[in-house]
Design a protein around this motif. Structure first.
Motif, short mmCIF file in Angstrom:
data_model
loop_
_atom_site.label_atom_id
_atom_site.label_comp_id
_atom_site.label_asym_id
_atom_site.label_seq_id
_atom_site.Cartn_x
_atom_site.Cartn_y
_atom_site.Cartn_z
N GLU C 212 -2.59 2.20 5.22
CA GLU C 212 -1.81 1.03 4.79
C GLU C 212 -2.56 -0.25 5.08
OE1 GLU C 212 2.02 1.14 6.61
OE2 GLU C 212 2.63 2.93 5.51
N ALA C 213 -3.15 -0.34 6.28
CA ALA C 213 -3.85 -1.56 6.65
C ALA C 213 -5.04 -1.81 5.73
CB ALA C 213 -4.32 -1.46 8.09
N ASN C 214 -5.55 -0.74 5.11
CA ASN C 214 -6.66 -0.91 4.19
C ASN C 214 -6.19 -1.06 2.74
OD1 ASN C 214 -9.32 -0.81 5.65
ND2 ASN C 214 -8.24 0.92 6.57
N GLY C 215 -4.93 -1.28 2.58
CA GLY C 215 -4.40 -1.58 1.25
C GLY C 215 -4.12 -0.35 0.41
N ILE C 216 -4.08 0.82 1.05
CA ILE C 216 -3.81 2.03 0.27
C ILE C 216 -2.31 2.22 0.20
CG2 ILE C 216 -4.00 4.53 0.26
CD1 ILE C 216 -6.72 4.11 1.71
N SER C 217 -1.78 2.22 -0.99
CA SER C 217 -0.36 2.43 -1.17
C SER C 217 -0.13 3.91 -1.37
CB SER C 217 0.14 1.63 -2.37
OG SER C 217 1.28 2.23 -2.89
N LYS C 218 0.50 4.53 -0.38
CA LYS C 218 0.72 5.97 -0.45
C LYS C 218 1.49 6.37 -1.70
CE LYS C 218 2.85 9.61 2.35
NZ LYS C 218 3.58 9.85 3.59
N PRO C 219 2.58 5.67 -2.03
CA PRO C 219 3.28 6.07 -3.25
C PRO C 219 2.37 6.03 -4.48
CG PRO C 219 4.62 4.53 -2.00
CD PRO C 219 3.29 4.60 -1.31
N ALA C 220 1.55 5.00 -4.60
CA ALA C 220 0.74 4.88 -5.81
C ALA C 220 -0.23 6.05 -5.95
CB ALA C 220 -0.03 3.56 -5.79
N VAL C 221 -0.96 6.38 -4.87
CA VAL C 221 -1.90 7.50 -5.02
C VAL C 221 -1.18 8.82 -5.17
CG1 VAL C 221 -4.04 6.66 -4.03
CG2 VAL C 221 -2.27 7.51 -2.51
N LEU C 222 -0.09 8.98 -4.42
CA LEU C 222 0.61 10.26 -4.51
C LEU C 222 1.18 10.49 -5.90
CD1 LEU C 222 2.51 10.92 -1.16
CD2 LEU C 222 0.48 12.01 -2.07
N VAL C 223 1.71 9.43 -6.50
CA VAL C 223 2.29 9.58 -7.84
C VAL C 223 1.22 10.09 -8.81
CG1 VAL C 223 3.10 8.26 -9.82
CG2 VAL C 223 4.24 8.02 -7.61
N CYS C 224 0.03 9.49 -8.77
CA CYS C 224 -1.06 9.94 -9.65
C CYS C 224 -1.36 11.41 -9.43
CB CYS C 224 -2.33 9.14 -9.38
SG CYS C 224 -2.19 7.41 -9.79
N VAL C 225 -1.46 11.79 -8.14
CA VAL C 225 -1.84 13.16 -7.85
C VAL C 225 -0.73 14.14 -8.22
CG1 VAL C 225 -2.41 14.72 -5.98
CG2 VAL C 225 -3.50 12.51 -6.11
N PHE C 226 0.51 13.73 -8.02
CA PHE C 226 1.61 14.61 -8.42
C PHE C 226 1.59 14.85 -9.92
CE2 PHE C 226 4.00 13.38 -4.40
CZ PHE C 226 3.82 14.62 -3.84
N LEU C 227 1.29 13.79 -10.67
CA LEU C 227 1.21 13.96 -12.13
C LEU C 227 0.10 14.95 -12.49
CD1 LEU C 227 1.68 10.26 -13.29
CD2 LEU C 227 3.18 12.18 -13.83
N PHE C 228 -1.07 14.75 -11.88
CA PHE C 228 -2.20 15.63 -12.20
C PHE C 228 -1.91 17.07 -11.81
CE2 PHE C 228 -6.16 17.63 -10.59
CZ PHE C 228 -6.75 17.87 -11.82
N ALA C 229 -1.44 17.26 -10.57
CA ALA C 229 -1.18 18.61 -10.10
C ALA C 229 -0.07 19.27 -10.93
CB ALA C 229 -0.80 18.60 -8.63
#
Lengths: 394, 285, 600
Positions: C212-229
């Motif tokens: 989070e402190a490095n600007g990584i939004s967990k929802p944003a990356v997870l959503v992409c990966v859930f779509l791909f998987a």
């Protein structure tokens, strides 16, 4: 580099395990019969019964010198009722182990998946699965059924409810498995077509702890007979217990599982299992005098001391026995174990006298079990795997 | 009809609540949610049937033997599936180790016992209709268990020690409490509660190997609804779930009842991830 | 900007290409083996090979969720079933006019992606065990719906799978197609794994707060990966329906779900080769061990238990030998301050951080009680005070982990939104933690590259397909990360697994990660704790140099020597209030501070 060598070694190990090269057939090669058995897992009881008949038949034939000098070899694959495992095993039997014919699978879920795979290589296939669409001479000219289809079961149940019990208002109950849902729906529709009134139709989760609401609804709707389509003995016992505590003596008619031995210990009162009628077969039923048909009587005599009938059903053993003999007879008669020879022989059968029934097949008809052999039997009358005919049959 | 839905709903709900308490009891001392909770319920039924019906034990001896075996399984869970992964709690390896252990229990039962439901003995033979013992037995057991646990936690030394460990593991250890032994004891205690759930519900659910995964899921819902670690929440959640499920069975039929239960579960969880009676999240930074 | 930050050519590792080849070799070996299989195989081997390929297509996607993001999705058979049913229903025309099998497979992937999102969404809100349970529940209701919706799905009787046109209608034709798609799935998942998205996934798994402190939004990356998987699982399901020729609800067992899940874990988290081997192994196992059929679930469960307890790293850890050699014991951290200018450049405009009247209380306790503070660019601002005086809490308020009840926090002229840690990095605020939050299983370089997540421009899809922009991103982030490591003095350790480092090295690693952002404001939480005297000296020089490059530095520290040595301004806190404020010289003689805190 190590990585590469390791993964190659792994791959090599994997392939050597699946590559057991087989030599080509010869005249004195054994006659190989594949057996897709659901021997373990949730619905293993039928396969265990079939297996006993199968082994008995094989041993008898081999002891007598085999089929034209060829011993019969049974290659069993335990599929655990899982269609995926059944598909793998089928392909293995066909392509790798090069069997001459296949018996099974013994439940419809698996059979639906394996049938078209067997059809691809025209593998002679006998099975006892009930789903109607499994037999289709155009799509699957290689598949033969030596047990009744679901509609034959359904006919017997409906006939008994309407003609012998003279019921007009019917309650139909299935469980929530694939079979229960489909069978209950088909059954209800057929009742309606015959002019009966289906006053209650439900699919009940087999783990539902209490069936009282469902039974109350059926009673309030005026049901005169309860038709049950389920293989879950737990659910059947709960329904019967509920019927018993309600003191509602409505007849229950339906799936062969109604007569399963497990139910004896699950009903809270032995009398709750009275007035319950399960699908049965004339060939494996005692008449009112307590006698089996002559041919079956002799078969049972042969089995005595060799095959345990106390914890299984006679028809399973008989059908397993017949299956092996149908393959053996085909090879013996035609002198060949080629696919075409075996299928051709089966297509020519007319009232072949098996122990389970008289099978008739033709190029147009692969439902080989005679409808008039399917009857209802008293569910709680099991004795050595056979049942007493339900009241009303001559 | 309503009365029979109420009777069976409360009965099954009480069983779910007890499984929920099993989860809670294990969680309290170890911060681990264990997949074995439902299997312990299953074992309560299967072992009860085995000792009393197959081996002919009298009721009290059968119950004692069942609970003893369950406690042993609970202790084994702690040793095999929990203790080794406690070091790295944040990696959530416990989800995997307890899932694996639960599956081992279930498979051994399936193969060694039966894949068909087996009868469970009638324990007292009291009552009939909706007052049949199979309906009130789980409810009474649930009430008695909760009462006993409350007494244990509030009035006894060991119970207070449990609470101390549950509230602050490190502080408890610093005070010189035998944290590890208390954890083992709490797993045994949880297993006994799970075993009681299965035993008291045996007449209702029968001695069936597949009850384990069933109870695992439906016993977890009260925990999710009532808030982790909250036994009263689990009780309310369990009874509500039992009633809802039986009513849904009746209203929409067996196929869609499980869909309805699941949808409700998801909605409640997403709306209140801490459960309806739960506390807020711990500090992260 | 990138040209500004290039390393001298001599410093770029010459070993890179051969290193890559070595890691590709096992994949190529498997591929060669699969390509040769038809030469000496029968239909049965084709079937098993096809099955393994199909399972891998699903596991390749699931691997990103379970292995990389650490989300315990145990019920993925649900998406497999949805894909199988979608393809079969559309190809059969049960719901609308029938479409070609190829389109049906694509539709299965699309529907799978949609449901992948639905199944995955609870992960954004729920804890692990809860999420595991919801996926499990999802798996049961999918089969229930397949049963209930008889007019479309065929209920218990099921329906035929799509039959593909020639040449894919033969056993080996289908095999070729599935192996081809499996290769594509492997490449795609590897592309993601090796992009900033893959690192972000691992960061959310192992160091969520730092992510989070490095600007990584967990929802944003997870959503992409859930779509791909989900898409991969849907496609795999469609292919499965073709392979099986016929599907019924009972084909989608919990065992199958376990197989997928355990394949990933046997393989090892954060690896691609491992789960691939795991999938092959578990697909072959039942065929090799036919007599064990009854015990198959037992064997799976046993395997799982053994892996978790005895080899949590899975196959990947067994294969990975590079990290077994011990590191040199006498290594030293020697920051290279000369390179700092190239690293930070003049990318960001300098800005003041101002806190005014900030109040934060936990329950009845006022952790921060009306704090006013200003940190100027180019200065090191020390924040000292006894334990519990609110130092770290102040950092947490600034970096958005705590939401103050009162007061404003302003950077330049923008108010920092309270309680939103993810947005801070984009504003140029970075921080280190009291206990270093790093990804132990990733290399030092990868850890630093996590700090560069925000500088990437390529979208998820570009990364998935490895398009040029993604390559440029990667090259730039890698180069900057090397430079950052060079600056803090860890350049020699870039390939080492981070959990092999010493504690002091981790502190410098966190600073390197922070510098990736070209920060305006650097928040340091006790960076000198656990460092040796020499290391503290070097740390002091580094911090000072960073501030002189135009960064505002807020330093929480107990080490009085360091504070007085490098700070330009010092604020002393006590009980959440400012006790004193001034230059080191002023603080040194401040009466209350001396008596209350400096103890002299």
């Amino acid at each position: 580099m190590l990585l590469t060598r390791r993964s190659l070694a792994l791959a090599a190990a994997a392939t050597s395990a699946i590559s057991l090269a087989r030599p080509a057939h010869a005249a004195n090669e054994p006659l190989r019969i594949g057996w897709l058995a659901s021997l373990t897992g949730a619905s293993s009881a039928p396969a265990i019964g079939f297996n006993r008949g199968l082994i008995f038949a094989t041993d008898s034939i081999n002891a007598a010198g085999g089929v034209k000098g060829r011993k019969i070899e049974i290659i069993t694959r335990d599929t655990q009722g899982d269609p995926t495992k059944a598909v793998n095993a089928t392909q293995e039997l066909i392509s790798q182990l090069k069997v001459d014919a296949i018996w099974g699978p013994t439940n419809s879920g698996e059979s639906l998946a394996t049938t078209s795979i067997m059809a691809r290589s025209k593998m002679p296939n006998l099975h006892p699965c009930v789903v109607d669409s499994l037999i289709d001479v155009k799509k699957y000219p290689n598949a033969f059924r030596i047990a009744p289809s679901n509609s034959q079961w359904d006919d017997a149940v409906r006939g008994y409810a309407l003609k012998i019990l003279k019921a007009r208002k019917i309650a139909v109950i299935g469980d929530t498995t694939g079979y229960g849902v489909t069978a209950a729906k088909a059954s209800a529709e057929a009742f309606k077509k015959d002019g009966a009134e289906v006053v209650y139709l439900a699919n009940i989760d087999a783990t539902q702890p209490d069936m009282t609401p469902d039974m109350l609804r059926a009673r309030d709707a005026g049901a005169e007979v309860i038709v049950i389509w389920s293989v879950s003995t737990g659910m059947i016992a709960r329904l019967l217990n509920t019927r018993g505590t309600m003191a509602w003596n409505v007849p229950c008619v339906g799936h062969p599982s109604l007569s399963s031995g497990e139910i004896a210990s699950l009903v809270s009162n032995k009398s709750y299992w009275d007035n319950v009628y399960a699908v049965g077969y004339k060939s494996c039923s005692y008449d009112s005098a307590g006698k089996l048909p002559t041919r079956t009587e002799e078969f049972v005599k042969r089995l005595t001391g060799k095959v345990d009938l106390s914890d299984t059903l006679l028809w399973w053993v008989a059908a397993g026995f017949d299956a092996i003999n149908l393959v053996a007879k085909a090879v013996e008669t035609t002198g060949s174990s080629s696919n075409d020879a075996i299928i051709g022989y089966w297509n020519s059968l007319n009232r072949y006298p098996g122990n389970f029934g008289n099978y008739s097949f033709s190029v147009e008809q692969h439902n080989g079990y005679p409808t008039d052999e399917v009857v209802m039997s008293a569910a709680n009358s099991a004795k050595l795997g056979a049942f007493t005919l339900a009241p009303g049959y001559s | 009809m309503l009365s029979s839905i109420l009777a069976s709903g409360l009965a099954i709900g009480a069983i779910y609540a007890l499984i929920g308490i099993t989860y809670n009891t294990m969680f309290a001392t170890s911060r681990v949610m264990s997949f074995t909770a439902g299997q312990l319920g299953m074992l309560g039924g299967v072992l009860g049937s085995m000792f009393i019906l197959r081996l002919g034990f009298p009721l009290v001896a059968g119950l004692a033997a069942t609970l003893l075996c369950c406690a042993a399984v609970g202790v084994a869970t702690e040793f095999i599936a929990v203790r080794p992964v406690l070091k790295s709690l944040e990696q959530h390896l416990y989800v995997l180790s307890t899932l694996a252990f639960a599956l081992l229990i279930q498979q051994v039962t399936a193969i060694e016992w039966s894949t068909e439901p087996q009868p469970f003995p009638r324990l007292f033979g009291i009552g009939s209709g909706i007052w049949d013992e199979k309906y009130w037995l789980p409810v009474v057991t649930c009430a008695a268990t909760i009462g006993a646990l409350e007494y244990l936690y509030r009035r006894t030394l060991i119970g207070r020690a449990f609470r101390a460990v549950a509230e602050d593991n490190f502080a408890a250890r610093a005070l010189g409490l035998p944290e590890r032994n208390l954890r083992v004891a709490s797993y045994a205690l949880a297993a006994v509660v799970g075993g009681l759930a299965g035993f008291s519900g045996g007449e209702l659910m029968l001695a069936f190997f597949a009850n384990g995964s069933q109870l695992n899921f439906y016993g977890f819902i009260p925990v999710a609804l009532g808030g982790l670690g909250n036994n009263r929440g689990a009780l309310i959640g369990g009874l509500a779930l039992g009633l809802f499920q039986q009513a849904a069975n009746f209203m929409v039929g067996g196929i869609f009842a499980s869909v309805a239960v699941f949808v409700l579960f998801i909605i409640v969880l997403l709306a209140a991830p801490q459960g309806l009676f739960g506390s807020t999240v711990a500090r992260r930074v | 900007m990138a040209s500004d930050r290039t390393l001298p050519a001599s410093r770029i590792r010459a070993a890179q290409p051969s290193h890559r080849l070595a890691s590709l070799a096992p994949f190529l070996a498997i591929l060669v083996f699969l390509a040769l299989l038809p030469l000496w195989g029968n239909d049965y081997r084709a079937l098993i090979g096809t099955r393994a390929a199909i399972y891998w297509i699903l596991v390749a996607g699931l691997n990103l969720i379970v292995g990389f993001a650490g989300q315990l999705a145990i019920g993925y058979v649900a998406l497999f079933a949805i894909g199988a049913y979608t393809a079969s229903i559309l190809a059969a025309g049960n719901l609308m006019t029938e479409i070609s099998p190829a389109l049906a497979l694509l539709a299965a992937a699309a529907v799978g992606a949609g449901f992948g999102l639905v199944v995955g969404l609870p992960a954004l809100r729920l804890r692990t065990f809860y999420f595991a349970m919801t996926t499990l529940g999802f798996a049961t209701i999918v089969t229930q719906i397949a049963l209930g919706w008889q007019s479309v799905t065929g209920g218990g009787i099921g329906l035929s799978g799509p039959s593909l046109p020639a040449p894919f209608d033969s056993a080996w034709g289908l095999y070729g197609l599935c192996v081809g798609l499996a290769v594509v799935a492997t490449i795609m998942s590897a592309n993601i794994a090796h992009s900033r998205f893959g690192r972000a996934l691992i960061a959310t798994r192992d160091a969520e707060v730092a992510a989070e402190a490095n600007g990584i939004s967990k929802p944003a990356v997870l959503v992409c990966v859930f779509l791909f998987a989900g898409a991969a699982a849907g496609l795999a399901g469609g292919l499965f329906a073709t392979l099986q020729t016929y599907i019924t609800p009972d084909a989608f067992t919990f065992d199958l779900s376990l197989l997928f899940f355990i394949s990933v874990l046997i393989g090892g988290r954060g690896s691609i080769l491992g789960p691939l081997l795991g999938t092959i192994l578990l697909t072959l196992l039942p065929e090799i061990a036919a007599p064990l059929a009854a015990w198959s679930t037992f064997v799976y469960a046993g395997l799982l238990l053994v892996i978790v307890l005895a080899m949590p790293g899975g196959i990947a850890a067994l294969l990975d030998r590079s990290n077994r050699q011990p590191l040199a014991a006498n290594r030293a951290i020697v920051p290279n301050i000369a390179s700092l200018g190239r690293l930070l450049g003049t990318a960001r405009s300098a800005q003041n951080l101002t806190l005014s009247d900030v109040v934060l209380s936990f329950g009845g306790l006022r952790a921060i009680d009306g704090l006013t503070l200003s940190v100027r660019p180019g200065e090191v601002h020390g924040l000292i005070g006894p334990n519990g005086s609110g130092k770290t809490t102040t950092l947490n308020v600034i970096s958005g982990y705590y939401r103050p009840q009162q007061g404003r926090i302003v950077l330049g002229d923008t108010d920092l939104p309270p309680g939103q840690p993810v947005g801070r990095a984009a504003l140029g605020i970075c921080r280190t933690f009291q206990t270093p939050r790093i990804i132990g299983a990733a290399s030092v370089l990868e850890n630093v590259m996590v700090g560069g997540t925000l500088s990437g421009r390529a979208s998820f899809v570009e990364a998935l397909l490895s398009l040029p922009r993604s390559h440029r991103d990667e090259a730039a982030i890698r180069q900057t990360a090397r430079l950052a490591l060079e600056v803090v003095g860890l350049g020699a350790l870039e390939d080492v697994r981070a959990d092999h480092l010493q504690h002091s090295e981790l502190r410098f690693l966190e600073i390197a990660r922070g510098l990736m952002l070209c920060p305006r404001l650097l928040l340091l939480d006790e960076p000198a704790a656990g460092l040796s005297a020499t290391e503290i000296l070097r740390l002091g020089t580094l911090i000072r140099a960073i501030s002189r490059a135009g960064v505002a530095v807020l330093l929480v520290e107990h080490h009085a020597d360091l504070i007085f040595e490098i700070c330009d301004q010092i604020t002393v806190l006590n009980l959440g209030r400012v006790l004193a404020h001034g230059t080191p010289a002023e603080i040194r003689v401040h009466k209350e501070v001396v008596s209350a805190y400096l103890g002299g």
